[in-house]
Design a protein around this motif. Structure first.
Motif, short mmCIF file in Angstrom:
data_model
loop_
_atom_site.label_atom_id
_atom_site.label_comp_id
_atom_site.label_asym_id
_atom_site.label_seq_id
_atom_site.Cartn_x
_atom_site.Cartn_y
_atom_site.Cartn_z
N GLY A 158 0.80 -1.21 0.00
CA GLY A 158 0.00 0.00 0.00
C GLY A 158 0.84 1.26 0.00
N ASN A 159 0.19 2.38 0.23
CA ASN A 159 0.85 3.69 0.27
C ASN A 159 0.36 4.49 1.47
N MET A 160 1.18 5.43 1.90
CA MET A 160 0.81 6.32 2.99
C MET A 160 0.33 7.64 2.41
N ALA A 161 -0.91 8.00 2.74
CA ALA A 161 -1.46 9.28 2.26
C ALA A 161 -0.82 10.44 3.01
N GLY A 162 -0.55 10.24 4.29
CA GLY A 162 0.04 11.28 5.12
C GLY A 162 0.09 10.82 6.56
N PHE A 163 0.56 11.68 7.44
CA PHE A 163 0.60 11.31 8.85
C PHE A 163 0.36 12.54 9.71
N SER A 164 -0.09 12.28 10.93
CA SER A 164 -0.36 13.37 11.86
C SER A 164 0.56 13.26 13.06
N VAL A 165 0.88 14.41 13.64
CA VAL A 165 1.72 14.49 14.83
C VAL A 165 1.08 15.50 15.78
N SER A 166 0.94 15.11 17.04
CA SER A 166 0.38 16.03 18.04
C SER A 166 1.35 16.24 19.18
N THR A 167 1.43 17.50 19.63
CA THR A 167 2.13 17.85 20.86
C THR A 167 1.07 18.36 21.82
N ARG A 168 1.51 18.84 22.97
CA ARG A 168 0.52 19.37 23.92
C ARG A 168 -0.21 20.59 23.33
N ASP A 169 0.46 21.36 22.49
CA ASP A 169 -0.10 22.63 22.01
C ASP A 169 -0.56 22.62 20.56
N TYR A 170 -0.04 21.67 19.75
CA TYR A 170 -0.36 21.66 18.32
C TYR A 170 -0.71 20.25 17.87
N PHE A 173 5.96 3.29 8.76
CA PHE A 173 7.05 4.26 8.67
C PHE A 173 8.37 3.57 8.32
N ALA A 174 8.60 2.38 8.87
CA ALA A 174 9.85 1.67 8.62
C ALA A 174 9.93 1.17 7.18
N VAL A 175 8.85 0.56 6.71
CA VAL A 175 8.87 -0.05 5.37
C VAL A 175 8.87 1.00 4.27
N LYS A 176 8.02 2.02 4.41
CA LYS A 176 7.87 3.00 3.32
C LYS A 176 8.97 4.05 3.30
N TYR A 177 9.46 4.45 4.49
CA TYR A 177 10.38 5.59 4.53
C TYR A 177 11.64 5.34 5.36
N GLY A 178 11.80 4.13 5.89
CA GLY A 178 12.99 3.85 6.67
C GLY A 178 13.10 4.67 7.94
#
Length: 739
Positions: free
Chosen positions: A159-171, A215-220
């Motif tokens: 498959g493929n990754m459309a995108g990814f999200s990252v959250s911190t306490r503020d964003y 993340f490991a397979v598609k982008y190392g």
């Protein structure tokens, strides 16, 4: 007198009149029921009737949504259904229409309500904002959105990754990678800037193996080493009986409502989702994950027992999860060509068995059709029908001595299962690197035990070694090594029950099944008698030891007299006598089981020696007696199963600093066995170090033992260890390496 006798109806005539009256009464009652059913029913009565039915929680939620929408006039019945009785099926069809009509509005509202701290990373400026926010965070949550044909959205190798999200306490950020709607940033630029940061920042995920592997397979990108917690595992630790989907957990525990992916997007690939919608949905997921992580951590601090559970999660469960994400990514070589050959051989065996079966039946039928098989066995062949027409394996085993066709049917089914589950299926699991990459779920069962899928390597039968032979070592300079806990569940049972007879047998190295066989013989045979005659075909001691083996493991699983009778092919009375003799010989086990039954009825839960809980409150309150009995059975079984699993997991944690010393890795977990990838020249001392590490992971009242097997080329094609190392030493001497 004669006239009166002539006028008096006969008994037969009276019976005939009564029958007519009864039929007339039934006709009248049916007419009344039909008239009542056809009478107009108010909407309130219709909903009372439908909601009083036995329905799932999901259907109840959907029906309530339809009811509310109808009361508001948002939706109504179609003209086709008008005049017909309102049914649950119609209401659920209306829910589908209601959901579709609401979906566009839901998505519009989702975008309109996007919080200001959600940021779409689409250019250098927003990429820098994300970099700075993640740099300043103490911990982040990560989640990826995937897509692909067929099952590609679940498989990082196709498959493929459309995108990814990252959250911190503020964003909360969403970083598109492969959407149809383009941004100014390429995949290369995104990871050029963020990869070093993502690989060093402690992270939290929900169902971490999925995201880490993608993340490991598609982008190392290595997110495994910095994986702090998997909130799915944390949720399992608080309640193993509920749904562990992120949205469900956040709705129920954090009161943060949200729609699941399928509800919002159906079968639409995430790559086709507009970026403003993708931001609102994906950034919300990681924000919820981070909140859920903190919420559960707060609970771990509220009570001593929960603090113990928290320690188990962070000190045992998470290291084990990280180990097996790496193991799954490494994978194991598989011989596809040999698998197809074996499948063809099984197909020939299947065809021959089918031919023999049809000879006995006198005709050809569809052996996979329960209806046809039922007719043939119980009507045409007139075999005993003990289970209301069931043609399941357990029912067939009960009558396998009644007709020669039954053993053939059982053998046919066994081979068919091997083909369906393994020889014709496993080659389809091989990835482009020639390896199978299973998905180990390190807390997949309610007991805390592993589960596995795609493929389920735990199901590969040891009794059919040709299946395991399909799994290969990594190369000429590598070998497979299997280390298996010996009778670990029985050792845990002896420990938990403090059963002195069993403990002493383990300490002295006696054969446990022979020990039990002597006990259930009630003085007829000694332990030495059983050992002397256990391999003598037809001898009663051999039969007793086989029974003892089944009883030993059956007691661990809470086997009752009925199941034991079916397994041993004896009467239920004989089975009960064996169980009674077992408990008479091991009074500590009987006492332990009784104590566990009483504990679960009093507290509603039981624990293992690591503090892991099995919650059975609903079962012990149930009206159905079988559910209460089942809860009591699980109460006795859980501490044993969970305890054995915990020992294995602690061993995996203890092996973390040991395996790198010998360039060795864990590949598979199969029940109480670990399969390792080791260098061909690994020393005997190195294997003993690994073995002793596993044996000393947890100290029981009786010794823990592991068996080591060397498989130079193929799994379960073992060699004698002493001969293997003697041969290596001779080769070294002949080459002048040692003198």
């Amino acid at each position: 007198m004669e006239l009166r006798q002539t006028l008096r109806p006969s008994n037969a005539k009276l019976a005939e009149v009564d029958a007519v009256n009864a039929d007339s009464g039934e006709v009248l009652r049916n007419a009344v029921r039909k008239r009542a059913a056809s009478a107009p029913e108010s909407a309130e009565d219709a909903w009372k009737r439908i909601l009083a039915m036995k329905i799932t929680d999901i259907d109840r939620e959907r029906l309530e949504a339809v009811r509310s929408a109808m009361e508001r006039g948002e939706i109504g019945r179609s003209s086709i259904c008008a005049g017909k009785r309102f049914s649950k099926a119609e209401a659920l069809r209306m829910y589908a229409d209601l959901h579709e009509s609401r979906k566009a509005e839901t998505l519009r509202r989702l975008v309109a309500d996007t919080p200001s701290h959600y940021v779409l990373v689409r250019d250098e400026q927003t990429l820098e904002t994300a970099f700075n926010a993640v740099s300043a965070a103490s911990i982040i949550a990560i989640d990826c959105e995937t897509f692909g044909e067929n099952d590609g959205a679940l498989d990082p190798w196709s498959g493929n990754m459309a995108g990814f999200s990252v959250s911190t306490r503020d964003y909360s950020f969403y970083i598109p990678l492969n959407h149809e709607e383009k941004t100014e940033l390429s995949e290369q630029r995104v990871f050029e800037r963020l990869k070093p940061l993502l690989e060093t920042k402690p992270n939290v995920m929900h169902n971490a193996p999925f995201d880490c592997k993608w993340f490991a397979v598609k982008y190392g990108v290595n997110l495994i080493d910095t994986l702090r917690a998997d909130t799915r595992i944390m949720a399992m630790s608080l309640d193993e009986n509920r749904s562990h989907r992120l949205k469900d957990l956040c709705t129920d525990w954090l009161r943060l409502p949200g729609d699941n992916f399928d509800q919002l997007f159906g079968k639409t690939p995430f790559s086709k989702i507009p970026l403003d919608v993708a931001l609102a949905y994906a950034a919300g997921d990681t924000e919820k994950t981070l909140k859920l992580y903190r919420w559960i951590c707060d609970w771990y601090d509220k009570r001593p027992d929960l603090h113990e559970i928290g320690a188990l999660v962070f000190n045992v469960e998470m290291p084990v999860a990280r180990t097996f994400i790496r193991a799954d990514l490494r994978g194991i070589r598989f011989d596809s060509a040999k698998s197809w050959e074996l499948d063809a051989k099984f197909a020939e065996e299947e065809a021959e068995l089918r031919r023999q079966i049809f000879v006995h039946m006198g005709e050809e039928i569809n052996l996979n059709s329960p209806a046809q098989l039922k007719r043939k066995l119980y009507e045409d062949l007139r075999l005993p029908d003990n289970d209301n027409g069931s043609t399941g394996v357990r029912s067939l085993k009960r009558i396998k001595r009644e007709h020669p066709v039954i053993p053939l049917l059982l053998e046919y089914r066994g081979i068919d299962k091997l083909r369906q589950a393994f020889t014709s299926k496993l080659p389809n699991n091989v990835k482009s690197d020639g390896r199978i990459h299973p998905w180990h779920n390190t807390w997949g069962a309610a007991t805390g035990r592993f589960t596995c899928n795609n493929p389920n390597t735990q199901q590969i039968p040891a009794k059919r070694p040709e299946i395991r032979h399909l799994f290969l070592s990594a190369g000429d300079d590598r070998i497979l090594v299997s280390i298996d806990y010996s009778q670990i569940e029985l050792r845990v049972l002896a420990h938990m029950a403090n059963e002195t007879v069993l403990i002493e047998a383990f300490r002295e190295g006696r054969d446990i099944h022979s020990t039990t066989a002597a006990l259930i013989s009630r003085g007829k045979y000694t332990y030495d008698d059983i050992e002397r005659w256990k391999d003598t075909e037809g001898h009663e001691c051999q039969k007793l030891r086989k029974q003892a083996k089944i009883v030993n493991f059956g007691i661990v699983y809470g086997m009752g007299a009925g199941k034991l009778a079916d397994t041993l092919e004896i009467t239920k009375q004989e089975a009960q006598e064996i169980i009674d003799n077992y408990f008479r010989g091991y009074p500590g086990i009987k006492r332990y089981m009784d104590d566990q039954h009483a504990k679960v009825m009093k507290d509603g839960y039981v624990t293992d020696f690591a503090g892991r809980k099995r919650r059975l409150h609903e079962d012990i309150k149930a009206k159905e007696k079988w559910r209460v009995f089942s809860a009591q059975r699980m109460a006795g079984n859980f501490p044993i199963q969970a305890g054995a699993g915990t020992i294995l997991k602690r061993a995996i944690v203890d092996l973390e600093p040991v395996l790198p010393l010998y360039d060795s890795y864990i590949l598979l977990q199969v029940h109480d066995e670990l399969v390792f990838d080791c260098p061909r020249d690994i020393s005997k001392e190195a294997l003993e170090h690994i073995q002793h590490t596993m044996e000393n992971a947890f100290l029981l009242r009786c010794p823990v033992r592991c068996d080591v097997e060397i498989n130079p080329e193929r799994w379960l094609k073992k060699v004698d260890i002493d001969a293997w190392f003697d041969e290596d030493e001779e080769l070294a001497q002949s080459s002048g390496i040692i003198s």
